[in-house]
Motif scaffolding. Sequence first.
Motif, mmCIF file in Angstrom:
data_model
loop_
_atom_site.group_PDB
_atom_site.id
_atom_site.type_symbol
_atom_site.label_atom_id
_atom_site.label_comp_id
_atom_site.label_asym_id
_atom_site.label_seq_id
_atom_site.Cartn_x
_atom_site.Cartn_y
_atom_site.Cartn_z
ATOM 1 N N LEU A 95 -54.525 29.220 20.194
ATOM 2 C CA LEU A 95 -54.468 30.685 20.167
ATOM 3 C C LEU A 95 -55.007 31.782 21.082
ATOM 4 O O LEU A 95 -54.225 32.552 21.415
ATOM 5 C CB LEU A 95 -54.643 31.149 18.690
ATOM 6 C CG LEU A 95 -53.833 30.313 17.568
ATOM 7 C CD1 LEU A 95 -54.464 30.652 16.315
ATOM 8 C CD2 LEU A 95 -52.462 30.740 17.552
ATOM 9 N N ALA A 96 -56.076 31.430 21.428
ATOM 10 C CA ALA A 96 -56.964 32.278 22.287
ATOM 11 C C ALA A 96 -55.900 32.379 23.640
ATOM 12 O O ALA A 96 -55.907 33.394 24.293
ATOM 13 C CB ALA A 96 -58.185 31.764 22.771
ATOM 14 N N ALA A 97 -55.540 30.974 24.094
ATOM 15 C CA ALA A 97 -54.702 31.088 25.218
ATOM 16 C C ALA A 97 -53.380 31.872 25.379
ATOM 17 O O ALA A 97 -53.044 32.384 26.284
ATOM 18 C CB ALA A 97 -54.442 29.448 25.703
ATOM 19 N N LEU A 98 -52.773 31.686 24.104
ATOM 20 C CA LEU A 98 -51.617 32.486 23.918
ATOM 21 C C LEU A 98 -51.910 34.028 23.971
ATOM 22 O O LEU A 98 -50.948 34.751 24.650
ATOM 23 C CB LEU A 98 -50.882 32.207 22.571
ATOM 24 C CG LEU A 98 -50.483 30.754 22.352
ATOM 25 C CD1 LEU A 98 -49.799 30.800 20.932
ATOM 26 C CD2 LEU A 98 -49.256 30.766 23.181
ATOM 27 N N THR A 99 -52.959 34.480 23.470
ATOM 28 C CA THR A 99 -53.287 35.916 23.508
ATOM 29 C C THR A 99 -53.354 36.346 24.783
ATOM 30 O O THR A 99 -53.192 37.527 25.135
ATOM 31 C CB THR A 99 -54.490 36.515 22.509
ATOM 32 O OG1 THR A 99 -55.543 35.650 23.036
ATOM 33 C CG2 THR A 99 -54.293 35.999 21.180
ATOM 34 N N LEU A 100 -54.041 35.335 25.622
ATOM 35 C CA LEU A 100 -54.342 35.614 26.957
ATOM 36 C C LEU A 100 -52.912 35.767 27.873
ATOM 37 O O LEU A 100 -52.930 35.791 29.032
ATOM 38 C CB LEU A 100 -55.429 34.817 27.819
ATOM 39 C CG LEU A 100 -56.909 35.028 27.056
ATOM 40 C CD1 LEU A 100 -57.574 33.968 27.451
ATOM 41 C CD2 LEU A 100 -57.300 36.422 27.573
ATOM 42 N N ALA A 160 -50.827 32.971 28.042
ATOM 43 C CA ALA A 160 -50.409 31.667 28.483
ATOM 44 C C ALA A 160 -48.884 31.074 27.660
ATOM 45 O O ALA A 160 -48.772 31.721 26.656
ATOM 46 C CB ALA A 160 -51.156 30.619 28.443
#
Lengths: 302, 356
Positions: free
Chosen positions: A187-192, A194
């Motif tokens: 989820l963190a990657a998505l918010t960044l 990705a």
Amino acid sequence: MAGSIALRTKRASAYRPIASTGESLLTRTILITIALATLALFLVLPLVLIFTEALKQGLGAYFAAFTTPDARSAIRLTLITALIAVPLNTVFGVAAAWAIARFEFKGKSILITLIDLPFTVSPVIAGLLFVILFGTRGWLGPWLQEHDIRIIFAVPGIIIATLFVTFPFVARELIPLMQAQGSEEELAALTLGASGFQTFWRVTLPNIKWGLIYGIILTNARAMGEFGAVSVVSGHIRGQTNTMPLHIEVLYNDYQTSASFAVASLLAFLAVLTLVVKSIVEWKNARSHAQAAREAEQGDHQ
Amino acid sequence: MSIEVRNISKTFGSFKALDNVSLTVKAGELVALLGPSGSGKTTLLRIIAGLEQADPGSGEILLNDEDVADRHVSARGVGFVFQHYALFRHMSVFENVAFGLRVKRRRERPSKAFIRQKVHDLLKLVQLDGLAGRYPHQLSGGQRQRVALARALAVEPRVLLLDEPFGALDAKVRKELRSWLRRLHDELHITSVFVTHDQDEALEVADQVVVMNRGKIEQVGTPDEVFHQPATEFVMHFLGDVNTFHGRVNQGMVQFSELELPFPENRQQIVGDARVFVRPYDVTIDTKTNGLPALEAKVVRVHSAGPLVRVELLTKANQYLTSEISQERFATMNIRPESTVYVRPRHIRVFAGREG
């Protein structure tokens, strides 16, 4: 789970019994002796026996066992089967584990049970199942015959049976691992910013790498060594549908003991090789990690 | 960038996590969502980020006056800091912070040199320069939290959302980090929303405090407003200790525990049963009656270790209450357990009803 256990023990400090909590010398000696004896009797001795039996009639006879057309064909078929079954089941396994660990949906528990099915069903029955399905008198038999497609007593049947038998390894390895890790990093990657693919490639995959490699190794070992299910669907046509394990049986039944052990030693050698590869990969990864850390640290001091 | 939440509801099974919630956050503000666990504050934060979907047809989320319902998380321009940091464990601090820049599409992706510079600037900002090569497991909790913040800031989000940013830290680090976050916000002026269950944290750090309870917003206001003029009983209880009395309102006066006091300024028109609240520091103690209406009470315990002296009292009507007085005043009074004192509420708040 074995993969993650291996990782865990590496981190934990070595356990040394101390007097106040340890057992007496006698108890320790007895327990360790039992463990070592079991290990020697069931793991080391068979391995040694295979190689001694194989080499009984000299190196010439040993290598001759691999050069017969039947042996070559069996080796080729085994490699082809593994080459097809392992990548396919790797993809299936990752997809299944991902679906189960990341999403809630109806029928999830049924899916988990289904993934375990190849483990619980006897391989012979799995083989029979495909005969009933694809055999000449099977459900799909007439249709297949009409279109001139051969599955049973042919290479496709062997590959399908191997796929079935080796299906659970990767998924079983990954599900607990992915559940324990949770989805926050993804989820963190998505918010960044990705994309889904970038998230999988850069975050999910590196995190499950060890479990995945372990699952692949197990899948490969089983794909090469599977006997029961393959035996039922293969038809034992020498030079055509015999895999290495089947070829070993044929040789053994023909009283060609040392030849059969020679081929068996090759299988055992492949098994040992996969273990060596696993250790090398693990060692390399640990080293590259340490090196990257060192380099970055130096970069900071400049 | 402003955030507007309009009539958002969210149910998990039969549990209503958010019940028709509306909220506006002005551009550049630092807002705290404050409430007990299960109040829906984290759910609201995750819905703003797009990590959670609101109930279908329930309302909309506007970022800068633009409905973002159909925008994927990765396209909302929202920086999210997770409660447990969610750092990429296989990447170094540098790689973690650089991640958002490296996954940009080729056309938008900055050069390697630019990324390097930017990451080091950010690490300097969060006071972690020199740790770029470390891995998350080699960092302390406070350091991880700052890496997570730097990582979120790297992509220059239009909104920064923080889920219990200090929840997993020990008390001292927590205090340091929260005043540091306030200073950082004053420097960057990025619209920020953070979730907390700690009222001190919310009151100290935020421009606006949103008090939530059971999926609803109880009150929105500055820290001063929510603390001194709580709109509901819940807010009164949640923001600090309070003494509760049962009473009756009659002709502009409220009667409780043998006392009759003029009705304080209150928006609600109350008649009949009422509940009366007094903060401990609004309870004054005298050793003699001085003509003013007061309750006679007995001292039960005295806690004098602290900036204020806490005195636990038992009234004649058998009700326990707590008073907080200054050390100086305590020194002049000579009270000890079993002393008889006269207690007077200096400031009360009244809410209608028998039970909260």
